[in-house]
Design a protein around this motif. Structure first.
Motif, mmCIF file in Angstrom:
data_model
loop_
_atom_site.group_PDB
_atom_site.id
_atom_site.type_symbol
_atom_site.label_atom_id
_atom_site.label_comp_id
_atom_site.label_asym_id
_atom_site.label_seq_id
_atom_site.Cartn_x
_atom_site.Cartn_y
_atom_site.Cartn_z
ATOM 1 N N ALA A 1 0.833 -1.202 0.000
ATOM 2 C CA ALA A 1 0.000 0.000 0.000
ATOM 3 C C ALA A 1 0.869 1.254 0.000
ATOM 4 O O ALA A 1 1.907 1.308 0.654
ATOM 5 C CB ALA A 1 -0.919 0.003 1.216
ATOM 6 N N ALA A 2 0.426 2.252 -0.722
ATOM 7 C CA ALA A 2 1.159 3.512 -0.839
ATOM 8 C C ALA A 2 0.514 4.586 0.034
ATOM 9 O O ALA A 2 -0.683 4.547 0.309
ATOM 10 C CB ALA A 2 1.162 3.966 -2.300
ATOM 11 N N PRO A 3 1.323 5.579 0.441
ATOM 12 C CA PRO A 3 0.765 6.674 1.232
ATOM 13 C C PRO A 3 -0.035 7.639 0.361
ATOM 14 O O PRO A 3 0.139 7.690 -0.855
ATOM 15 C CB PRO A 3 2.004 7.368 1.786
ATOM 16 C CG PRO A 3 3.067 7.089 0.787
ATOM 17 C CD PRO A 3 2.762 5.718 0.237
ATOM 18 N N PHE A 4 -0.889 8.394 1.009
ATOM 19 C CA PHE A 4 -1.657 9.444 0.345
ATOM 20 C C PHE A 4 -0.725 10.628 0.107
ATOM 21 O O PHE A 4 -0.080 11.127 1.024
ATOM 22 C CB PHE A 4 -2.840 9.851 1.219
ATOM 23 C CG PHE A 4 -3.647 10.975 0.656
ATOM 24 C CD1 PHE A 4 -4.193 10.902 -0.615
ATOM 25 C CD2 PHE A 4 -3.900 12.103 1.412
ATOM 26 C CE1 PHE A 4 -4.958 11.941 -1.135
ATOM 27 C CE2 PHE A 4 -4.666 13.143 0.905
ATOM 28 C CZ PHE A 4 -5.196 13.059 -0.370
ATOM 29 N N ARG A 5 -0.652 11.044 -1.142
ATOM 30 C CA ARG A 5 0.174 12.188 -1.540
ATOM 31 C C ARG A 5 -0.732 13.187 -2.270
ATOM 32 O O ARG A 5 -0.901 13.095 -3.488
ATOM 33 C CB ARG A 5 1.298 11.748 -2.465
ATOM 34 C CG ARG A 5 2.329 10.855 -1.810
ATOM 35 C CD ARG A 5 3.386 10.449 -2.838
ATOM 36 N NE ARG A 5 4.350 9.552 -2.294
ATOM 37 C CZ ARG A 5 5.535 9.911 -1.805
ATOM 38 N NH1 ARG A 5 5.883 11.169 -1.795
ATOM 39 N NH2 ARG A 5 6.359 9.012 -1.319
#
Length: 116
Positions: free
Chosen positions: A65-69
């Motif tokens: 999962a990727a962070p919110f950017r």
């Protein structure tokens, strides 16, 4: 950041199956998700993100999962990570992950004591 009405409804219904007091509030083109008055998740571009900290971030990272950017690939990283898509169809499992995000949000909301 846009959110389709159908995705918003779907996410709120799935979360509402196991998390009390779920509500969504439109904000900056996305949706903030609350349990009662506690902000613990958001939707941006039809993607659900949960609040994380050092206790929960590794589980998200292990799932890729990727962070919110909010400002693009090279912009600021916020303390919200993308919820793995396979969780969206499993309301019970989604609720378990949501509970962890709620704990993180509750912990972050506590006032810090000043040391003298």
């Amino acid at each position: 950041m846009t959110v389709s009405p159908s995705f918003r409804t779907f996410v709120l219904e799935q979360l509402g199956r196991s998390v009390p007091g779920i509500r969504g509030q439109s904000m900056f083109g996305g949706v903030g998700i609350y349990t009662h008055d506690l902000f613990f998740a958001l939707i941006a571009d039809d993607t659900l993100y949960f609040k994380v900290d050092e206790s929960s971030r590794p589980e998200f990272e292990a799932r890729g999962a990727a962070p919110f950017r909010p400002y693009g690939e090279h912009g600021e990283v916020m303390q919200y990570y993308r919820v793995p898509e396979d969780l969206l169809d499993d309301a019970e499992l989604l609720g378990q992950w949501a509970e962890k995000a709620i704990v993180v949000a509750r912990r972050a909301k506590r006032p810090h004591r000043r040391r003298n």
